[in-house]
Write an enzyme that holds these catalytic residues in place. Structure first.
Site, mmCIF file in Angstrom:
data_model
loop_
_atom_site.group_PDB
_atom_site.id
_atom_site.type_symbol
_atom_site.label_atom_id
_atom_site.label_comp_id
_atom_site.label_asym_id
_atom_site.label_seq_id
_atom_site.Cartn_x
_atom_site.Cartn_y
_atom_site.Cartn_z
ATOM 1 N N LYS A 163 60.821 39.221 -21.964
ATOM 2 C CA LYS A 163 59.997 39.684 -23.087
ATOM 3 C C LYS A 163 58.647 40.142 -22.533
ATOM 4 O O LYS A 163 58.124 39.551 -21.588
ATOM 5 C CB LYS A 163 59.820 38.551 -24.106
ATOM 6 C CG LYS A 163 61.138 38.236 -24.829
ATOM 7 C CD LYS A 163 60.987 37.269 -25.991
ATOM 8 C CE LYS A 163 60.612 35.885 -25.537
ATOM 9 N NZ LYS A 163 61.503 35.299 -24.537
ATOM 10 N N HIS A 186 54.047 33.516 -30.603
ATOM 11 C CA HIS A 186 53.294 32.354 -30.121
ATOM 12 C C HIS A 186 52.058 32.175 -30.988
ATOM 13 O O HIS A 186 51.074 31.591 -30.559
ATOM 14 C CB HIS A 186 52.852 32.527 -28.677
ATOM 15 C CG HIS A 186 53.926 33.023 -27.775
ATOM 16 N ND1 HIS A 186 54.094 34.353 -27.492
ATOM 17 C CD2 HIS A 186 54.909 32.363 -27.130
ATOM 18 C CE1 HIS A 186 55.138 34.483 -26.682
ATOM 19 N NE2 HIS A 186 55.640 33.301 -26.451
ATOM 20 N N ASP A 246 55.395 36.222 -18.433
ATOM 21 C CA ASP A 246 56.845 36.301 -18.252
ATOM 22 C C ASP A 246 57.193 37.317 -17.178
ATOM 23 O O ASP A 246 58.035 37.069 -16.310
ATOM 24 C CB ASP A 246 57.535 36.685 -19.577
ATOM 25 C CG ASP A 246 57.470 35.557 -20.586
ATOM 26 O OD1 ASP A 246 56.349 35.202 -20.988
ATOM 27 O OD2 ASP A 246 58.535 35.013 -20.951
ATOM 28 N N GLY A 293 58.904 30.660 -22.653
ATOM 29 C CA GLY A 293 58.402 29.349 -23.013
ATOM 30 C C GLY A 293 59.361 28.669 -23.967
ATOM 31 O O GLY A 293 60.152 29.324 -24.642
ATOM 32 N N SER A 294 59.305 27.353 -24.043
ATOM 33 C CA SER A 294 60.069 26.649 -25.060
ATOM 34 C C SER A 294 59.375 26.831 -26.415
ATOM 35 O O SER A 294 58.273 27.363 -26.496
ATOM 36 C CB SER A 294 60.169 25.164 -24.722
ATOM 37 O OG SER A 294 60.986 24.979 -23.589
ATOM 38 N N GLY A 295 60.053 26.384 -27.462
ATOM 39 C CA GLY A 295 59.472 26.500 -28.797
ATOM 40 C C GLY A 295 60.039 27.646 -29.606
ATOM 41 O O GLY A 295 59.623 27.865 -30.740
ATOM 42 N N HIS A 296 60.982 28.397 -29.014
ATOM 43 C CA HIS A 296 61.588 29.513 -29.739
ATOM 44 C C HIS A 296 63.045 29.238 -30.105
ATOM 45 O O HIS A 296 63.786 30.156 -30.443
ATOM 46 C CB HIS A 296 61.530 30.784 -28.892
ATOM 47 C CG HIS A 296 60.168 31.158 -28.445
ATOM 48 N ND1 HIS A 296 59.139 31.378 -29.327
ATOM 49 C CD2 HIS A 296 59.637 31.320 -27.216
ATOM 50 C CE1 HIS A 296 58.042 31.682 -28.658
ATOM 51 N NE2 HIS A 296 58.310 31.640 -27.373
#
Ligand SMILES: Nc1ncnc2c1ncn2[C@@H]1O[C@H](COP(=O)(O)OP(=O)(O)O)[C@@H](O)[C@H]1O
Ligand SMILES: Nc1ncnc2c1ncn2[C@@H]1O[C@H](COP(=O)(O)OP(=O)(O)O)[C@@H](O)[C@H]1O
Ligand SMILES: [Mg+2]
Ligand SMILES: [Mg+2]
Ligand SMILES: [Mg+2]
Ligand SMILES: [Mg+2]
Lengths: 331, 212, 331, 212
Positions: free
Chosen positions: C104, C218, C109, C53-56
């Site tokens: 991950k 998350h 995922d 996911g984005s945001g990392h």
């Protein structure tokens, strides 16, 4: 106040300990002082010293190393370091070729660094200084102390550092630093305030729908407090002010820095960058190199600043010259 | 006049005031600066109190210089060099003295304010330390010239200092961090002028106690 | 919600645009997809693809480049990318030597990357994968989906990337990645929650005096919610868990990563590092190299994680091998 | 039985429900997951609604496969592959059909649940989509076997699905993100089981409207 700290009286010291423990290959501490110097002192060159209050990390200790600073002095959070500390840094880095002090334009910083320079000169060390003042949010008039030095200072460290590394004289390094200062402009914005540990509460207040445009790196107020807008609208506002001041022509080349204030994640900085690049492309201004990240933070403030640096051939070369520091690497 | 004991007492009383008003001074600085003036001054005077026992057997000038050096090396910011220079200059003005005459006191104040002006390049009316300090010193001179005791002169001085503090609310800052605010600095009281007024308050209290 | 964004539906796309506009010398976008690949495709080597996911950020696009990843796939914020996107990345980076997927350990995922691998294999591309699971906060038992993959994944990118860059085969690169996975352990803590733009409000709540120990990247809950403690006490808690699990002996060598969650400034990360190094020194464990900064963030969460990686001679060499990416540089 | 129009109607009604319950599903996921299930599902079905006009003239199996592929490529997370696979497998089970018999419907459901189990490797009782889906399919089978209409069978199925959702509150998650919580997942309703129950609700409503 929610922070990973032990004791508000000791944050600066413990931070410096943590930096040296993390990066002994880059920096060493001058014993008994809040001064970081290169792990391997470089001889036969002009030395650069910068510094200021703590809370701007990676500024300034994070830029000590090859191709940038030789020494960095850390004051208490948001408080200029004292003359004795700066003096110690000057003594530690001087290799006989003279020392350039890079000072951000704040009354306190200037007075403390000047007192240190007086002490150093009394000991026969050649010292020169430059004062950075890139913040277009503040009017530069007879009735102010002039514009503030903010994130653009990092470009001064990089470029003057490269010049010194290349073996230039103190006068030459100073002239190059001044060229950068003459050509760099910044403006910032805050969404959420920062908390100085010793104060224990936020330094200013913004309601849930407000932002502060033209914010300083210590949370000093800016030009306007407004209801929060979209990223693009915010960039438009900041860029208008910056471009009005620096007025680059089509074909000019610039370096761009999108600097995070500490609590703003890369995602948002890149969304800001997108619009900055669109505006420059529309104007026909060529972007030579872009930097996005936390370079000059305001502890845990949520916010960002945009910096443009107009480049000529010399500045381009020096910008791309090798640098190897904790917070800035260029190969 | 002032004995060495009174000078030492003045330093201690002023240090107490800086600790006591730490939050207040910080709040004033939060409004128009960066919110650290009280933190800076109390940190500095805490260091002074630690230093004092090691110098209190020396002459007054050495004591004042030690206070100044301690402030310079612990306060930082704008107020560190300014207050530090003031104490160092005051010390230099009374070299070798074990006791101060009223003339000595006036000379010390004049040298102190000169040091602040040399460092800070400010004049009266720029919303700084000077706006409480200069009126206070002028009041001392006038009152002593009019034949009053130093205790009474310091009562007048403190009143003038607070008058100066009030005056800072009405003017735009053109020096220091508050100058970034332009018009918006009006209505706020200057933190440095305020901390300086407490210096005259401390002097007045010590003089009254001693009955000079 | 206070963020520099334009449209919650569009943050991922605008962020990717901003990244490519900032760093065209490092990354290019696969047109029409949320996939970043090296600006200059490296041929004749095994390719590495990671993502999530984005945001990392800077994970994962920030690690695309020499000596690390060849491609990175960005899903919606905190949501695994879809198989078609991962498949596109695999096709874009494959240079005939096979592709290693670094996944991950999250159900989503794994399923999405596996579907992509099936699509790729159907087209004759050699694909292998490894699953990172370094988070000691979560029990690895029959009754869970196993430990989560968190910041330790960055070491997998670095070291497996170096192995691939050196010309190793897909099997060898996979074996090295698995050695890293077997030797890396992480645990995190949050002081303040993060806000997914599309959700518009914080993902969990913590009162003014609380922290969440063992937090996931998350914002998934951890082992314990507690009144906030000093930095040293927090490190002691996290290190106890990590050391219990990995049990390094005196004389062992480790790499350390103090990772910021997005809104935690360097100052606090270094204060945490100070204590980590003290503990390791007390145990006689040698620190080979330390990394402090934002490597695997959780958007704008205030928090941090500590990662230890036990090293042998091979891992040490590969850790120090050259890497040149937006978010990780080693020379 | 179900006509193509009813299948299309089902997809539209379900898409509406995912938009309508976006926040609710997200809130459930916030309690035990990462707070995106409603966001994921509504994003996916928004894409499905954009895709639908381009495939609605095709056979039922093509329509279902297109829905599945769209979900796989737009939902992401755990639910994307699971819901996507379910629709693709259901489509493959009714290849070439322009209308579905009750047997076709049951076969499609069986294949769908088989696809979810293949992908997710879960069984009933792990606090997942399966906990509302399997009881619902069993209810359809039992009711049809008992001679009920598909409309009535779907009434029973929806009831069973919600029963399954309730059941998820009582168990520990051992699959998906909620499994990290261990004991702490008890008391919370599973978001995926909930979104699946809405699928049976949508099917029941469409069947009732059509009167099958
Ligand atoms: N040039 C100057 N001359 C005299 N006083 C000054 C000058 N600049 C600033 N000051 C005083 O310093 C005060 C601020 O001190 P402080 O907050 O400790 O330092 P900083 O502004 O560096 O944070 C101001 O309120 C003002 O009275
Ligand atoms: N292995 C699995 N089998 C079936 N359903 C699962 C499985 N893992 C997770 N789920 C379902 O997926 C739901 C979560 O979906 P979503 O929030 O969209 O994905 P993510 O967990 O990746 O954020 C859970 O509530 C659960 O019902
Ligand atoms: Mg200050
Ligand atoms: Mg101040
Ligand atoms: Mg998710
Ligand atoms: Mg979820």
């Amino acid at each position: 106040m929610k922070k990973f700290i032990n004791d508000v009286e000791n944050v600066e010291n413990e931070m410096l300990e943590g930096i040296v423990l993390a990066h002994p290959e880059y920096v060493a501490r001058v014993e008994g002082f809040d001064v970081l110097v290169r792990a391997d002192k470089k001889v036969g060159k002009v030395a650069l010293v910068s510094g200021g209050g703590s809370g701007h990390e990676p500024s300034h200790g994070g830029f000590v190393g090859k191709g940038m600073l030789d020494g960095a002095v850390a004051g208490s959070v948001f408080t200029s370091p004292t003359p004795d500390q700066v003096f110690e840094a000057i003594k530690a880095v001087d290799a006989g070729e003279g020392v350039l002090l890079v000072i951000k334009n704040y009354t306190g910083d200037i007075m403390n660094f000047e007192m240190a320079a007086e002490l150093a000169e009394a000991e026969g060390i050649k010292v020169a200084n430059v004062v950075t003042n890139d913040d277009v949010a503040v009017e530069d008039s007879l009735y102010t102390t002039g514009r503030r030095g903010v994130a653009g200072t990092v470009f001064v460290h990089k470029i003057a550092g490269a010049k010194a590394e290349a073996g230039a004289s103190l006068e030459e390094v100073k002239a190059t630093a001044e060229k950068v200062i003459a050509n760099v402009r910044t403006m910032g914005v805050a969404l959420k305030p920062c908390t100085v540990p010793a104060a224990g509460k936020p330094g200013f207040e913004l309601s849930e729908d407000e932002m502060e445009l033209g914010i300083g790196i210590h949370g000093e107020p800016g030009t306007e407090r407004k209801p929060i807008q979209t990223a693009d609208e915010i960039v438009d506002y900041l860029m208008e002010r910056i471009l009005k001041d620096m007025d680059p022509k089509a074909g000019d080349e610039v370096a761009v820095m999108i600097n995070g204030a500490g609590a703003t994640p890369p995602m948002e900085l890149y969304i800001l960058n997108r619009r900055v690049q669109q505006i420059l492309a529309d104007k026909g201004v060529k972007v030579f190199k872009t930097f996005v990240g936390d370079y000059m933070t305001s502890i845990d403030m949520a916010g960002a600043s945009i910096t443009l640096l107009k480049l000529d051939a010399e500045l381009k070369d020096l910008l791309l010259a090798q640098a190897d520091t904790i917070g800035f690497k260029m190969y | 006049m002032a004995t060495k004991a009174e000078v030492l007492d003045f330093i201690r009383v002023y240090a107490d005031k800086m600790a006591e008003h730490r939050q207040e001074l910080t709040d004033f600085d939060q409004a128009i600066g960066d919110g650290d003036h009280g933190i800076n001054m109390s940190r500095g005077f805490k260091a002074v109190m630690e230093k004092l026992p090691t110098v209190e057997d020396k002459n007054i000038d050495d004591i004042l210089k030690a206070v100044g050096m301690t402030l310079v090396s612990t306060v930082g910011g704008a107020s560190g060099p300014l207050y530090g220079t003031a104490f160092m200059k005051a010390g230099a003005a009374v070299k070798g003295k074990e006791e101060l005459s009223n003339d000595d006191i006036i000379l010390a104040f004049d040298e102190a304010v000169g040091g602040i002006q040399f460092r800070g390049k400010a004049v009266e009316g720029e919303k700084t330390i000077l706006d409480s300090m200069i009126p206070a010193i002028n009041a001392i001179k006038a009152s002593i010239a009019a034949g009053k005791s130093m205790t009474d002169a310091l009562v007048d001085a403190e009143a003038a200092a607070w008058g100066g503090v009030e005056y800072t609310k009405t003017i735009i800052a053109t020096k220091g961090r508050a100058s970034y605010l332009g018009e918006r600095s009006i209505g706020h009281q200057d933190p440095g002028a305020t901390s300086m007024a407490y210096a005259f308050q401390a002097a007045r209290e010590v003089a009254a106690k001693a009955g000079n």
